[in-house]
Design an enzyme around this catalytic site. Structure first.
Site, PDB file in Angstrom:
ATOM      1  N   ARG A  89       0.834  -1.209   0.000  1.00  0.00           N
ATOM      2  CA  ARG A  89       0.000   0.000   0.000  1.00  0.00           C
ATOM      3  C   ARG A  89       0.869   1.259   0.000  1.00  0.00           C
ATOM      4  NH1 ARG A  89      -1.707   2.835   4.047  1.00  0.00           N
ATOM      5  NH2 ARG A  89      -1.764   1.184   5.602  1.00  0.00           N
ATOM      6  N   LYS A 121      -8.863   4.294 -19.832  1.00  0.00           N
ATOM      7  CA  LYS A 121      -9.152   4.684 -21.209  1.00  0.00           C
ATOM      8  C   LYS A 121      -7.871   4.605 -22.055  1.00  0.00           C
ATOM      9  CE  LYS A 121     -13.060   5.616 -19.102  1.00  0.00           C
ATOM     10  NZ  LYS A 121     -13.423   6.942 -18.625  1.00  0.00           N
TER      11      LYS A 121
HETATM   12  C1  LIG Z   1     -13.918   7.475 -17.387  1.00  0.00           C
HETATM   13  C2  LIG Z   1     -13.658   8.849 -16.973  1.00  0.00           C
HETATM   14  C3  LIG Z   1     -13.405   9.165 -15.629  1.00  0.00           C
HETATM   15  C4  LIG Z   1     -13.463   8.133 -14.524  1.00  0.00           C
HETATM   16  O1  LIG Z   1     -12.496   7.140 -14.672  1.00  0.00           O
HETATM   17  P1  LIG Z   1     -12.678   5.631 -14.108  1.00  0.00           P
HETATM   18  O2  LIG Z   1     -11.411   4.972 -14.491  1.00  0.00           O
HETATM   19  O3  LIG Z   1     -13.905   5.068 -14.741  1.00  0.00           O
HETATM   20  O4  LIG Z   1     -12.840   5.755 -12.622  1.00  0.00           O
HETATM   21  C5  LIG Z   1     -13.115  10.491 -15.327  1.00  0.00           C
HETATM   22  N1  LIG Z   1     -13.094  11.439 -16.273  1.00  0.00           N
HETATM   23  C6  LIG Z   1     -13.344  11.181 -17.566  1.00  0.00           C
HETATM   24  C7  LIG Z   1     -13.289  12.285 -18.562  1.00  0.00           C
HETATM   25  C8  LIG Z   1     -13.640   9.876 -17.975  1.00  0.00           C
HETATM   26  O5  LIG Z   1     -13.918   9.624 -19.255  1.00  0.00           O
END
Ligand SMILES: *Cc1c(COP(=O)(O)O)cnc(C)c1O
Length: 434
Positions: A65, A217
């Site tokens: 952690r 993403k």
């Molecule tokens: C997906 C997304 C998030 C959140 O991310 P997670 O990995 O799903 O927690 C925050 N901001 C934007 C612009 C996103 O597309």
């Protein structure tokens, strides 16, 4: 003397994406690719050494952690992409955003100015977590001239939060101007740069204090992890390394390893995604069933000139949104069901091309009235362009659009033929200027 760090900083981003963070000294044999240190704890030969690691007198790891070599490697790799001094990896993009808001020092009585165009879960974080803790949240349309200056006069502004390119309408934020206004008022600028990963966007160079990415993403890029990162160079960023272990929002070693692997092809993936998106945006814009295309690379986009100035030359991102003409939910479903290659799912930035309806997916948390106020209409489709051949993507998308004009009978989607002639065909996508 030239250090390893100096040498790495001199490399181009494509090279840093492959090598940064790898082969950090371990004291043992060196593996070419960083292994997954799937261990909660770490051992030392003597109690004295362990004591020195706990005390911070000797570099090392004691408990995952508070630090793990695989996670450290991916943090070093991401820091290397934009030249950040501090970088932390978190268990999700939302954990990263929460960490950044805390690192900015937001507490009871402080004001946060947030862009009106935000990811829906970000609204929920601000409204349901920050507000009950006494943080004053003011939403501002940052594309409206003068709106930020007016909001700043309210006082107590501790931080500003904006998405570099907004989800899902692809509004482009004027980061240098917002940073200048933030700093003139002593506020910290937090940029959610999920839609503009390096080398597409450079929020640190444009004045951001803290940069957040949902690494689920583009950075990961393969639809196989949930992860987030925060990085920066200033005072706020210096607190990140203490904050994340305390919050417990740490990234797991296996996820860190997948993220490290994904990063290596980030510039290659993005090059293809941006080039294909540019081609597809043009094709969609001329289709009779498309009422409107939101894409910063089109001259008709309200911030096209700004996008041209702020983004890597010739790249406008891999995201497109478009509105189906004369379409309600039935037509939206018909379009989604008519796709054979593009995957109808939420998320973005993957190697796979993904199509979603924000009103029903990413922004479902908002009421229909809130969606309407933000311009997220029920006929809005969000497209995240993957790395498939753009000719296949165009055929799939335009084919599904053509289906909307056919009589409403059930037409099963045909799988794509894998004609071997296709494989030798030249890539029709013009590469953007480097
Ligand atoms: C997906 C997304 C998030 C959140 O991310 P997670 O990995 O799903 O927690 C925050 N901001 C934007 C612009 C996103 O597309």
């Amino acid at each position: 003397m030239t250090t390893d760090r100096d040498r790495q900083t001199a490399w181009k981003l494509d090279t840093r994406a492959v090598h940064a963070g790898e082969r950090l000294p371990t004291g043992g044999p060196i593996s070419t690719s960083t292994p997954i240190y799937q261990s909660a704890t770490f051992l030392y030969e003597t109690a004295e050494e362990l004591d020195a690691v706990f005390g911070g007198e000797m570099p090392g790891y004691s408990y995952s952690r508070t630090g793990n070599p695989t996670v450290r490697a991916v943090e070093a790799a991401i820091a290397g992409l934009e030249g950040a001094r501090s970088c932390v990896a978190c268990s999700s993009g939302m954990a990263a955003l929460h960490t950044a808001l805390l690192a900015a020092g937001l507490g009871a009585g402080d004001r946060l100015i947030a862009a009106r165009d935000l990811y829906a879960a970000t609204y929920t974080l601000l409204n349901n977590v920050l507000r009950p803790q006494g943080v004053k949240v003011t939403y501002v349309d940052l594309c409206q001239p003068g709106a930020l200056e007016e909001a700043l006069t309210a006082g107590d502004v501790r931080a500003i939060l904006v998405e570099a390119i907004s989800n899902p309408l692809l509004r482009v934020a004027d980061l240098p101007a917002i940073a200048a206004a933030a700093h003139a008022h002593g506020a910290t600028l937090i940029v959610d740069a999920t839609f503009t990963p390096p080398p597409l966007g450079t929020p640190l160079a444009h004045g951001a204090d803290l940069v957040v990415h949902s690494a689920t993403k583009y950075l990961g890029g393969h639809a196989d992890i949930t992860a987030g990162v925060v990085y920066g160079n200033g005072e706020a960023a210096a607190t990140l390394a203490q904050l994340v272990p305390t919050l417990g929002a740490v990234l797991a070693p296996h996820e860190a390893w997948l993220l490290l692997r994904g990063l290596k092809t980030l510039p290659l993936r993005l090059r293809r995604q941006c080039a294909s998106a540019r081609l597809l945006a043009g094709r969609l814009a001329t289709h009779p069933r498309v009422a409107r295309v939101h894409y910063p690379g089109l001259a008709c986009h309200p911030q096209h000139t700004l996008a041209h100035r702020l983004l890597r030359r010739g790249w406008y991102g891999g995201m497109i949104s478009f509105e189906l003409r004369e379409a309600g939910q039935a037509e939206v479903f018909r379009f989604l069901n008519g796709l054979a290659l593009c995957l109808p799912t939420t998320s973005l930035g993957d190697i796979y091309t993904l199509v979603s309806c924000p009103a029903l997916a990413s922004h479902r948390e908002l009421s229909p009235r809130q969606c309407q106020a933000m311009g997220i209409t029920p006929n809005l489709i969000r497209l995240s362009v993957g790395i498939e051949h753009p000719a296949d993507l165009a055929a799939d998308l335009l084919g599904a659009l053509d289906l909307l004009d056919e009589p409403a009978v059930y037409v099963p989607a045909l799988p794509h033929s894998t004609a071997s002639a296709e494989e030798t065909e030249a890539d029709p996508v013009e590469e953007p200027a480097p």
